[in-house]
Design a protein around this motif. Structure first.
Motif, PDB file in Angstrom:
ATOM      1  N   ARG A 182      -8.538   3.957  13.322  1.00  7.59           N
ATOM      2  CA  ARG A 182      -9.147   3.590  12.040  1.00  7.59           C
ATOM      3  C   ARG A 182     -10.223   4.608  11.690  1.00  7.59           C
ATOM      4  O   ARG A 182     -11.079   4.926  12.519  1.00  7.59           O
ATOM      5  N   THR A 235      -2.734   5.244   2.761  1.00  7.06           N
ATOM      6  CA  THR A 235      -3.746   4.434   3.445  1.00  7.06           C
ATOM      7  C   THR A 235      -3.366   4.256   4.916  1.00  7.06           C
ATOM      8  O   THR A 235      -4.209   4.165   5.783  1.00  7.06           O
ATOM      9  N   VAL A 236      -2.074   4.174   5.109  1.00  4.24           N
ATOM     10  CA  VAL A 236      -1.571   3.948   6.455  1.00  4.24           C
ATOM     11  C   VAL A 236      -0.575   5.049   6.812  1.00  4.24           C
ATOM     12  O   VAL A 236       0.306   5.359   6.008  1.00  4.24           O
ATOM     13  N   ARG A 272       0.813  -1.220   0.000  1.00  3.14           N
ATOM     14  CA  ARG A 272       0.000   0.000   0.000  1.00  3.14           C
ATOM     15  C   ARG A 272       0.847   1.272   0.000  1.00  3.14           C
ATOM     16  O   ARG A 272       2.057   1.216   0.113  1.00  3.14           O
ATOM     17  N   ASN A 324      -8.834   4.022   6.402  1.00  3.25           N
ATOM     18  CA  ASN A 324      -7.426   4.338   6.616  1.00  3.25           C
ATOM     19  C   ASN A 324      -7.035   3.989   8.056  1.00  3.25           C
ATOM     20  O   ASN A 324      -7.893   3.915   8.940  1.00  3.25           O
ATOM     21  N   LEU A 365      -8.249  -3.897   7.617  1.00  4.10           N
ATOM     22  CA  LEU A 365      -8.890  -2.655   7.141  1.00  4.10           C
ATOM     23  C   LEU A 365     -10.412  -2.713   7.215  1.00  4.10           C
ATOM     24  O   LEU A 365     -11.082  -1.682   7.159  1.00  4.10           O
TER      25      LEU A 365
END
Lengths: 681, 681
Positions: A94, A60-61, A24, A98, A123
């Protein structure tokens, strides 16, 4: 010079896994050495799996420390609901698919990274905040490594994995690459402290404190990027042996100032140095008793030298008379640490941690929990475990120790509502006593099992013990089975190999116990090297380690009523339970009581038949281990397959030897035949 | 470097005695190094006592070798009546108040000198000729000295007298003055051969044969003036380890020629070099078995390399399986030397001497005589004794061994008319077999107890063992009591000290036996270092050394009828006597038989009561030793007084430990109380 092997296996950190994170767009917002470490991990991971290290906006992270969360646009409200993230902990936040990994500190960030690398991102989990933090602030490994080869103990005292990873041929290894890999392995399971030399401090090792300090500097440089603080074992007589003073009396100003100066020099060179580990007045090492001083005097003197720099003293409670008269049945080594240290509770400075072996003797395959742990509520505690398998097969036998440690950590010191060992060493007792938890936090210290061996630990499966130690030090409520599955999953690719390894490791502690020393009696090993059986090997020695077997019975009477009184050192209900054979658990019966061979256990068997049965069954279990591995060996990496095969063959040979010697000894002594008529010599 | 002490005591050669000879006019007619040695002795002696070294005409005493007797005007007729004087012997020819000391050789002359120095001239004896000659042509000491410090065995394997007299810190000592004094001590009691290094030949020692040969040259120079020939222990695999050959197969021409060349080089440097001592296929040392060859093949190969130079091979018969399975009761280590070597009788070359330990095991305090000695009539034999007190108190205990050696040497190998052990090793059996005595002569080899210690032997009284070894090797019919008196007279000035030392030493072998291992059972010592008790220490090991004690009885069944058959290896009447408990001597009962603790000895006691009684009595005897010494210590030289006092204190401590451990072990096992109700733990 014995060079390190050109390659070592990846243990539980092979390059391939981590796809969930590595595929990712990930971002990192952190500085300093640990931030750099995490960044490098992310770069390598994304390069391998097709992801990228990007800016926070497109990621995303996102990984960051808590103090930067606001800048990074994290949902602070949700974060604040959980309160402060503990220093070594992290939060997973969270939101809308994301994930933010928010470290309570740089170290928490590193641990958060390893968590998501290992556990994946999940996720699909609902939005929210999840905090993970270690139960024990102290999570430490002690290395019993010698700089110079010791004539008896060799390169690593009780080391079963080749030479030292740090030292070779009397000096620091020039190439510390593998130390770096080792530090990464430790960081991945949350270890935050390492002591760099043997607690038995010989001449060359003593000088790590002074003119060999540059070696410590170099090792600290290697451990620092993994969030690991380094410590030295020091000799209490250093002011004399290194400083030329006429005394090491802790109340002498010249001694105190020698230590202050020595400590100042260390911190000049290593500003984040951790402190000292001290084995004093123990098995011949010097200590405060030599000057008529208490261990409080000794420990606090060192603590006060370290305090201005934030350093700590780990002061070992392993103090007993190792020159006991075996004829004297009133002296009980099991009492020694309690008798020495319980009266000192409350006298230790805040930066002194009392390091207590988990059992009252010395890392036998089965011991009760040390009563010291419940007896010093105003003292910081570290529970000392032994990952190196000194008395549990020396990494030639597969022996997964997590179930033992799990039992110890979960042992309730009192009734069911009482704090567990884990809670006590974490500081619960102290916190309850005066509501100042901070000053009472402690944790877990363990003797490392790692060496220069290409598989790190001699027996490849012994890696699981190191892994489990770290995981239980983080979270003592993890199940040993679950930890084993984590380790298998991280270490082996092939399901059949994992299954075979799982079947070998599961129950292997009890298997080792079954073919060695029965019912908690311990010490039926060859003196000195501690490998292989010798029932009377310690029976008439000065070591305080006896079984008192005669033709009628066996065991040590430690009751209050008729024995050494040791059973009475526990809080209720344990004191009452241990007081009588009828209420003592079978596995500790001979530790607490001298009983006839015909005594009937809760299991329904007599003691003598239990001895025979457990020894025959233990060997059968090892035969199953051998078969399980043979069936899958060709699916494992060839070096691992070969090494495990060799070790299992030795385990079987050794188990047969244990079985035959122990059974023969007790048949000759008791004259009672095996009910099943099996061969005893 | 550990320096030799600046002074060492004079042992049995203090400067003062010798007045009888030194106060007269003496003459010497001899040349060569030994003649010079005797001349220097005479010069010193007469200078001290007021005599003179004069021409033969005016002399009361004349010393010469036989070949010069005619020139010296000696009564040849009288001399010829006694026939040839043996090479190492001498004749005392008395005529009209004068004495001629006539050596059969230079060496005989030296021994004749020491005889008259020690025994006096006895000038009142009637005219006539008296011949004295050694019973055994071979009178040798083996040094188990290491050139380089061995990590386990140290500087001298089984050495209890400080470091090596020869080597220090990996090299030959630069100053060999004390080796010269040592050689003189040995010559004074007739020793004629010395092996210079440990039979376990490690890397540095192996090279004495090649690039360290210059060390051997220097030692030979020091021993030569005392008539002592030097030998080397060599490793059978030298052609590989030193020569780089791919094999050490004794039948390979390349191996044979390597040895020939090595031997040639040695004799180029040392023309009177003695030869080799070899421990092959024994306790891990390499040997001919590795190549499928016999020990005849191996020994003769070395013998043939040495033969052109007149050299000899001492080939040790100490060959047994040291990796035996303790469960296997059919294998009997006591049989091993017999089973290996009896079939080889007649296959060894004339310059090969089979070196056989006096007992079938390994220098225990009590063993039967080795059956090998009677089983190889066509083989030259050397009886191996152990002056160093490996299993007899390690020179911390006073233990006068001459009575043991005297028993062994006098043991008749058959009925009362059969040759004794002494006669067999001297060559009687061979002479009887084919009337060629010369080719069959052998003798006595003993492991030295001397080191760099200022008293030579650690315990000053252990000097008596070295002295007695020499005297018994010369004349096995001398009484141990008489030898002790000789030694006391030569060593101590003070009568009270002599009396105390005599009372301590007399019976001390039996005392040591009484508080250690009972009734010939042996091996109840701590494995490895062999000091102090450990009843089961060797019981479950691969060493072939078991007692099989159970709750009912103890001992090894070596009968033909039901045991290992070992008893049958002896000639009658011994085979029959040893076959049954009823006819086996008490002191060897447990060596030959497994009997109940209630078995009644010839002494009238049960086995168990004998164990208790002997252990209590042994300690009482040591208490008497301590008291005897305390009463006279202030009359002895202070260094000796202190050392003996320290050793006796340790002997008492150790004897108590033996008593309590052995008695406790057997009380716990047998459950039978001491009839006298004494304290057992």
């Amino acid at each position: 010079m014995s060079p390190l092997p050109p390659t070592a296996d990846h243990a539980w950190l092979p390059p391939d896994p981590g796809h969930d994170l590595g595929s990712r767009a990930v971002a990192i917002d952190a500085t300093g050495p640990l931030g750099e470490t995490v960044r490098a991990e992310l770069v390598a991971l994304t390069a391998r799996h097709g992801g990228s290290v990007s800016s926070p906006e497109g990621a995303t992270v996102v990984l960051m420390t808590a103090d930067r969360a606001a800048d990074a646009g994290i949902d602070l409200e949700a974060l604040e609901e959980v309160g402060d993230i503990p220093d070594d902990g992290f939060a997973l936040v969270r939101a809308a698919g994301n994930v933010a990994v928010v470290g309570g500190s740089d170290r928490g960030l590193l641990y958060g990274f390893h968590h998501v690398r290992r556990a994946g991102l999940d996720l699909d989990a609902p939005d929210g905040v999840e905090v993970d933090a270690p139960a024990h602030p102290i999570r430490m490994l002690d290395h019993w490594d010698n700089v110079a080869v010791h004539p008896v103990m060799g390169r690593v005292e009780r080391g079963y994995s080749g030479g030292s990873l740090f030292y070779d041929d009397g000096r620091l290894r020039p190439d510390l690459t593998r130390v770096g890999h080792y530090a990464r392995l430790l960081a991945s399971v949350g270890i935050n402290r390492v002591a760099l030399n043997n607690v038995n401090v010989h001449a060359a090792e003593a000088r790590l404190l002074t003119d060999r300090l540059h070696d410590v500097v170099r090792l600290a440089e290697v451990f620092r990027p993994q969030g690991i603080t380094v410590y030295l074992s020091v000799s209490f007589s250093s002011p004399m042996t290194l400083g030329g003073l006429p005394t090491a009396d802790p109340l002498e100003e010249s001694v105190q100032s020698w230590w202050r100066a020595a400590v100042d020099r260390v911190y000049d060179a290593i500003p984040d140095f951790g402190g000292f580990v001290v084995k004093a007045d123990s098995e011949g090492q010097p200590g405060p008793f030599g000057y008529g001083r208490t261990h409080g005097d000794g420990a606090n003197m060192l603590g006060r030298a370290l305090a201005p720099h934030g350093g700590e003293v780990f002061w070992r409670a392993f103090v007993y008379n190792h020159q006991q008269d075996w004829r004297d049945r009133s002296t009980d080594r099991a009492r020694a640490a309690y008798d020495h240290f319980a009266p000192l509770d409350g006298t230790f400075d805040d930066n002194v941690i009392l390091q207590v072996k988990h059992g009252p003797m010395d890392f036998q395959v089965r011991e009760p929990v040390s009563p010291v742990i419940g007896a010093v509520p105003r003292t910081r505690l570290a529970l000392e475990l032994q990952v190196t398998q000194e008395y549990t097969g020396q990494q030639r036998h597969a022996c997964y120790l997590a179930p033992m440690w799990s039992q110890v950590l979960g042992f309730p010191f009192g009734d069911d509502a009482a704090p567990s060992v884990s809670q006590l060493v974490a500081g619960a007792a102290g916190a309850a006593a005066d509501a100042s938890a901070e000053a009472h936090s402690g944790g877990v210290v363990a003797v490392s099992n790692v060496g220069a061996d290409e598989h790190w630990t001699g027996h490849p499966f012994a890696q699981a013990n190191l892994y489990a130690l770290g995981r239980l030090a983080w979270d003592p409520d993890l199940s040993p089975e679950g930890i084993l599955d984590e380790w298998l999953g991280a270490t082996f690719d092939d399901d059949a190999v994992r299954d075979a390894a799982r079947s070998i490791m599961t129950g292997s502690w009890q298997t080792y116990e079954s073919y060695t020393a029965p019912l908690g009696v311990g010490w039926m090993v060859r003196p000195g090297h501690h490998y292989g059986p010798d029932v009377d090997g310690y029976e008439y020695t000065p070591w305080g380690t006896y079984h008192f077997a005669d033709r009628d019975g066996i065991g040590v009477d430690r009751s209050v009523a008729t024995g050494t009184g040791y059973a009475g050192l526990y809080p209720e209900p344990w004191a009452s339970r241990y007081e009588r054979p009828e209420t003592t658990p079978d596995e500790l019966l001979l530790f607490f009581h001298h009983v006839p061979y015909t005594h009937r256990l809760h299991s329904g068997k007599t003691v003598i038949q239990h001895i025979y049965d457990s020894h025959f069954e233990g060997v059968e279990r090892v035969e199953e281990m051998v078969a399980a591995w043979e069936a899958v060996a060709d699916r494992a990496p060839s070096a691992v397959a070969q090494r495990v095969g060799e070790r299992l063959a030795e385990q079987l040979r050794s188990a047969v030897e244990w079985r035959d010697q122990i059974n023969t000894y007790f048949l000759r002594k008791s004259g009672i035949p095996d009910e099943q008529g099996r061969t005893i010599y």
